[in-house]
Design a protein around this motif. Structure first.
Motif, PDB file in Angstrom:
ATOM      1  N   SER A 239      -0.039  -8.737   6.336  1.00  0.00           N
ATOM      2  CA  SER A 239       0.512  -9.607   5.312  1.00  0.00           C
ATOM      3  C   SER A 239       1.461 -10.704   6.195  1.00  0.00           C
ATOM      4  O   SER A 239       2.065 -10.331   7.097  1.00  0.00           O
ATOM      5  CB  SER A 239       1.382  -8.907   4.547  1.00  0.00           C
ATOM      6  N   ALA A 242       0.941 -17.555   3.719  1.00  0.00           N
ATOM      7  CA  ALA A 242      -0.534 -18.058   3.881  1.00  0.00           C
ATOM      8  C   ALA A 242      -0.777 -19.526   4.485  1.00  0.00           C
ATOM      9  O   ALA A 242      -1.659 -19.971   4.631  1.00  0.00           O
ATOM     10  CB  ALA A 242      -0.782 -18.537   2.317  1.00  0.00           C
ATOM     11  N   ILE A 248      -1.628 -16.105  12.146  1.00  0.00           N
ATOM     12  CA  ILE A 248      -3.139 -15.611  11.777  1.00  0.00           C
ATOM     13  C   ILE A 248      -3.971 -15.852  13.131  1.00  0.00           C
ATOM     14  O   ILE A 248      -4.898 -14.995  13.222  1.00  0.00           O
ATOM     15  CB  ILE A 248      -3.478 -16.330  10.447  1.00  0.00           C
ATOM     16  N   VAL A 262     -12.713  -9.193   9.991  1.00  0.00           N
ATOM     17  CA  VAL A 262     -11.716  -9.755   9.151  1.00  0.00           C
ATOM     18  C   VAL A 262     -12.131 -10.423   7.871  1.00  0.00           C
ATOM     19  O   VAL A 262     -13.085 -11.248   7.876  1.00  0.00           O
ATOM     20  CB  VAL A 262     -10.853 -10.882  10.181  1.00  0.00           C
ATOM     21  N   PHE A 264     -10.107 -12.680   4.731  1.00  0.00           N
ATOM     22  CA  PHE A 264      -8.941 -12.988   4.000  1.00  0.00           C
ATOM     23  C   PHE A 264      -8.921 -12.758   2.440  1.00  0.00           C
ATOM     24  O   PHE A 264      -9.965 -12.951   1.841  1.00  0.00           O
ATOM     25  CB  PHE A 264      -8.859 -14.713   4.477  1.00  0.00           C
ATOM     26  N   MET A 269      -4.160 -17.803   0.739  1.00  0.00           N
ATOM     27  CA  MET A 269      -4.528 -17.450   2.054  1.00  0.00           C
ATOM     28  C   MET A 269      -6.175 -18.149   2.308  1.00  0.00           C
ATOM     29  O   MET A 269      -6.362 -18.499   3.544  1.00  0.00           O
ATOM     30  CB  MET A 269      -4.416 -16.022   2.324  1.00  0.00           C
ATOM     31  N   VAL A 270      -6.881 -17.802   1.412  1.00  0.00           N
ATOM     32  CA  VAL A 270      -8.242 -18.331   1.848  1.00  0.00           C
ATOM     33  C   VAL A 270      -8.484 -19.846   1.756  1.00  0.00           C
ATOM     34  O   VAL A 270      -8.981 -20.179   2.648  1.00  0.00           O
ATOM     35  CB  VAL A 270      -9.302 -17.664   0.450  1.00  0.00           C
ATOM     36  N   MET A 273      -6.374 -21.021   5.211  1.00  0.00           N
ATOM     37  CA  MET A 273      -7.205 -20.717   6.391  1.00  0.00           C
ATOM     38  C   MET A 273      -8.398 -21.575   6.520  1.00  0.00           C
ATOM     39  O   MET A 273      -9.037 -21.641   7.677  1.00  0.00           O
ATOM     40  CB  MET A 273      -7.298 -19.072   6.387  1.00  0.00           C
ATOM     41  N   VAL A 289     -15.007 -13.776  10.560  1.00  0.00           N
ATOM     42  CA  VAL A 289     -14.739 -13.511   9.290  1.00  0.00           C
ATOM     43  C   VAL A 289     -15.629 -13.541   8.518  1.00  0.00           C
ATOM     44  O   VAL A 289     -16.542 -14.025   8.445  1.00  0.00           O
ATOM     45  CB  VAL A 289     -13.709 -14.878   9.001  1.00  0.00           C
ATOM     46  N   VAL A 306      -6.345  -9.694   6.005  1.00  0.00           N
ATOM     47  CA  VAL A 306      -5.307 -10.515   6.097  1.00  0.00           C
ATOM     48  C   VAL A 306      -4.895 -11.237   4.746  1.00  0.00           C
ATOM     49  O   VAL A 306      -6.013 -11.743   3.991  1.00  0.00           O
ATOM     50  CB  VAL A 306      -5.462 -11.890   6.970  1.00  0.00           C
ATOM     51  N   CYS A 307      -3.643 -10.723   4.311  1.00  0.00           N
ATOM     52  CA  CYS A 307      -3.418 -11.300   2.823  1.00  0.00           C
ATOM     53  C   CYS A 307      -1.983 -11.789   2.732  1.00  0.00           C
ATOM     54  O   CYS A 307      -1.320 -11.761   3.758  1.00  0.00           O
ATOM     55  CB  CYS A 307      -3.412  -9.933   1.872  1.00  0.00           C
ATOM     56  N   THR A 308      -1.584 -12.160   1.437  1.00  0.00           N
ATOM     57  CA  THR A 308      -0.226 -12.628   1.333  1.00  0.00           C
ATOM     58  C   THR A 308       0.682 -11.482   0.829  1.00  0.00           C
ATOM     59  O   THR A 308       0.172 -10.370   0.337  1.00  0.00           O
ATOM     60  CB  THR A 308      -0.329 -13.772   0.205  1.00  0.00           C
TER      61      THR A 308
END
Length: 561
Positions: A239, A242, A248, A262, A264, A269-270, A273, A289, A306-308
């Motif tokens: 986490s 973002a 990241i 990975v 997102f 976040m999406v 990134m 990814v 990978v997140c918020t």
């Protein structure tokens, strides 16, 4: 040092060659950064961010700066200058552009890309003005020069503002990482050059002014991140903010090195990134990814998410995982890496998330048990270094709670700045730079503006007080049918209770309170149902506090019989 005083009134008319500085957010708090500069009738805005709500502000999405002082002069705003792309510096821009959508927005490539993506969701097409370090432009009498500064997001800028009133150097958020991941260091040579020219007012980041020494380099985190990816038996869930592109990038590098794919997760976040990848700020092989759907079909030991949610935000992905409200089901053997520091005020929320994740069997790696975060802000040693090379005439600490501002002011004085040249202000306090001296001259409105769903400014402190009362004390509704001719109860009132459990028959005495209140109102000639409701609400509220030692939200409804 100059201190704000509660008796401050509206500022006087600004002298012809004076520069007015009005912080509308970010001074006395971490977030909501916004400063307005006024010169010869024109306004320049530096940053326009949001503040995230705390536990005592239930139902609020974000908190905006108060635009009241500039609302009737929006036609005089020449630009919004954004120092970098963090939410506490750009999150309020859509709400300001709703009021005038053609204000030019000035910033670096990544910053403007992030705000442009955000504005699409608000259906606003902005007027963008791209700048980079070394650029110098003039807007409405403001001569602006942009300088590279290092922060926890790429493309950060400081801005030097020149007018006939003097030279102001606004650092934005910065630190002096000597080994940044993008090899873009804070331009101290430019700071020194401006110092030689003569900086009349130095506005500098105060967030880490209490922290001694120098802030660690982002590269110091690589071993801890590598360890997590090397030793995790199942999924790694990371986490982060973002917008934290550097962090990241480190995560993606570690995932690639250890053969993990990975995904997102989370809209912001999406989006961010994707923007960073398209612009070349985030670099990784095309096949590293994948979509979350693809990830679900893979061996858990070969995936990373990978997140918020690093601050315990209720609606963010990580909080929902901890509460079992997300499609990602945290399980025994998962490792959660919380790669962000704790923003003051979020401690309880973050602790709750850590406990929730641990309960489901995850190992949680966070700043408290591993070196997985470094600050993006200059510590005391870096600030002193800057004071010594800039040698400003006046200093105004910015970006921080009161203790941070005070610590920064103390550092300035230790380097030789005269105490009467250090201005300690807070949101709404007006500072005028006239004939080389900065002084507090008044105060303008700078309260909290709450965004509650689709409503901006509708929620007030009174609204939040009612919500807290509902949450903590419950609600008591009194339905009283009153005879219009006699002013007495036509039948026994009903009491509807939510949020607390009284003993049977507990409201018997309340009937007498209502009867006494109605008798008094009849004697005073009060018969309007609305006034009767107010009187019953007040008296039943007092009775409830005496009886139950609690103060529920009392709602009286009077029906004319």
């Amino acid at each position: 040092m100059s201190h704000p005083h509660p008796e401050l009134k509206s500022p006087p008319k600004l002298p012809q060659d004076g520069l007015r500085i009005v912080p509308l957010g970010g001074l006395g708090e971490i977030g909501r950064n916004m400063t307005v500069f006024e010169y010869r009738g024109k306004l320049l805005i530096v940053d326009c961010g949001v503040l995230f709500p705390e536990e005592h502000q239930p139902g609020i999405d974000v908190i905006l700066p108060d635009f009241t002082w500039i609302r009737d002069r929006l036609d005089k705003v020449v630009a919004i200058v954004l120092t970098h792309g963090h939410e506490d510096h750009i999150g309020g821009v859509p709400y300001l552009l709703r009021e005038r959508n053609d204000i030019p927005v000035v910033g670096s490539t990544l910053t403007l890309a992030l705000i442009e993506a955000k504005l699409k969701e608000h259906r606003i097409k902005p007027v963008l003005n791209h700048v980079k370090e070394g650029d110098r432009i003039t807007l409405g009498g403001f001569d602006l020069e942009f300088l590279a500064v290092n922060h926890s997001i790429p493309d950060g800028l400081a801005v030097a503002i020149r007018t006939n009133a003097g030279l102001v150097l606004h650092t934005g958020d910065f630190k002096m990482d000597q080994f940044p991941l993008d090899d873009r260091i804070t331009d101290l040579r430019a700071f020194a050059r401006l110092g030689e020219e003569g900086v009349d007012l130095f506005m500098t980041d105060s967030t880490n002014a209490e922290v001694p020494g120098f802030t660690l380099s982002e590269r110091e985190l690589t071993p801890a991140i590598e360890t997590v990816f090397r030793t995790a038996p199942r999924r790694v869930i990371v986490s982060s903010f973002a917008s934290h592109v550097h962090r990241i990038q480190q995560v993606l590098d570690a995932a690639q090195a250890h053969g993990r794919k990975v995904a997102f997760v989370g809209r912001s976040m999406v989006r961010n990134m994707g923007v960073a990848r398209d612009l070349g700020y985030l670099k990784y092989p095309e096949d590293l990814v994948v979509s979350f759907e693809q990830l679900e079909r893979m061996n858990p030991s070969k995936v990373a998410i990978v997140c918020t949610g690093s601050q315990g935000e209720p609606m963010a992905a990580l909080s929902r995982m901890a509460n079992r409200e997300h499609k990602i089901r945290v399980a025994e053997g998962d490792t959660v890496l919380m790669a962000s520091s704790v923003i003051p005020g979020n401690e309880n929320a973050i602790s709750g998330v850590i406990n929730g994740l641990t309960r489901w069997g995850a190992k949680v790696v966070h700043k408290g048990n591993a070196k997985v975060h470094v600050s993006g802000h200059a510590s005391a040693g870096e600030l002193v270094y800057c004071y010594n090379i800039v040698r400003p005439t006046n200093v105004m600490p910015i970006h921080g709670e009161w203790r941070h501002l005070q610590a920064n002011a103390d550092l300035a004085i230790k380097t030789g700045i005269a105490p009467d040249r250090v201005v300690l202000a807070e949101d709404g306090v007006v500072v005028d730079l006239v004939k080389g001296r900065a002084k507090i001259t008044g105060k303008v409105p700078a309260g909290n503006v709450y965004v509650d769903g689709q409503t901006v400014g509708g929620a007030t402190e009174s609204t939040l007080k009612d919500r807290r009362t509902l949450a903590e004390e419950g609600v008591l509704t009194v339905l009283a049918i009153v005879d219009a001719d006699t002013g007495k109860l036509a039948e026994t009132p009903d009491f509807l209770i939510r949020g607390f459990v009284p003993e049977p028959g507990a409201f018997k005495d309340a009937i007498g309170v209502i009867e006494t209140t109605l008798a008094r109102s009849a004697k005073e000639g009060v018969s309007d149902p609305r006034q009767l409701e107010q009187m019953i609400t007040r008296e039943v509220g007092r009775w409830s506090h005496r009886k139950f030692r609690r103060s529920p939200l009392v709602i009286a409804i009077v029906v004319d019989a």
